[in-house]
Design a protein around this motif. Sequence first.
Motif, PDB file in Angstrom:
ATOM      1  N   ALA A  73      -7.845   1.621   1.909  1.00  0.00           N
ATOM      2  CA  ALA A  73      -7.584   2.186   0.576  1.00  0.00           C
ATOM      3  C   ALA A  73      -7.923   1.159  -0.504  1.00  0.00           C
ATOM      4  CB  ALA A  73      -6.117   2.604   0.452  1.00  0.00           C
ATOM      5  N   CYS A 124       0.830  -1.210   0.000  1.00  0.00           N
ATOM      6  CA  CYS A 124       0.000   0.000   0.000  1.00  0.00           C
ATOM      7  C   CYS A 124       0.864   1.259   0.000  1.00  0.00           C
ATOM      8  CB  CYS A 124      -0.917  -0.008   1.214  1.00  0.00           C
ATOM      9  SG  CYS A 124      -2.103   1.349   1.214  1.00  0.00           S
ATOM     10  N   HIS A 171      -6.288   0.423   6.402  1.00  0.00           N
ATOM     11  CA  HIS A 171      -7.148   1.609   6.523  1.00  0.00           C
ATOM     12  C   HIS A 171      -8.128   1.732   5.368  1.00  0.00           C
ATOM     13  CE1 HIS A 171      -3.073   2.468   8.246  1.00  0.00           C
ATOM     14  NE2 HIS A 171      -3.815   2.565   9.322  1.00  0.00           N
ATOM     15  N   GLY A 213       2.249   1.172   3.725  1.00  0.00           N
ATOM     16  CA  GLY A 213       3.020  -0.026   3.418  1.00  0.00           C
ATOM     17  C   GLY A 213       2.431  -1.367   3.799  1.00  0.00           C
TER      18      GLY A 213
HETATM   19 FE1  FES Z   1      -3.018   0.934   3.322  1.00  0.00          FE
HETATM   20 FE2  FES Z   1      -3.191   2.687   5.291  1.00  0.00          FE
HETATM   21  S1  FES Z   1      -1.586   1.286   4.892  1.00  0.00           S
HETATM   22  S2  FES Z   1      -4.639   2.277   3.762  1.00  0.00           S
END
Ligand code: FES
Length: 146
Positions: free
Chosen positions: A112, A73, A110, A77
């Motif tokens: 995404a 991500c 989170h 990460g």
């Molecule tokens: Fe992927 Fe925060 S680490 S949304």
Amino acid sequence: SLTLLVGCKSVSGKTSAPLYQAKEIIIGKSQKVLQVARSAFRGNPDLSVAFKGKVIGLVKFNENTYVASLLVCSHRGCGVEFNKSNGSAETSTKASNISLGNHYYICPCHGAKFTAKGVVTQGPAVENLTTFITSSDDNFVYIHLS
Ligand code: FES
């Protein structure tokens, strides 16, 4: 209840693309390339390609068009996952379903979301996934690392 194992579904119902251990080869003077056997897709439109502790999502759009995204991500990460939550793997991963508008990767940390081409469609991430140039021949798809 009876749980059937279909394809790569695990008993929990969670799905993931088949994991393929890719071989790194050098072409030309120093170009590092991951070599992925076409047969590894086994009819699926996507494949998780592992190498040196990292995972690349390889999505097949057609016989000659593949997109390789590093499944890390761009927010903080975490490892992003193939998004197959809205439906079975069989319906949600049909090649015809894969488009820029379709959320395809999701980050468990989170939330995404990214398309099959690694483009961010939902925050908190703001950057796209890292993608790699790909090429292919009759037997292999190549992910160009450098
Ligand atoms: Fe992927 Fe925060 S680490 S949304």
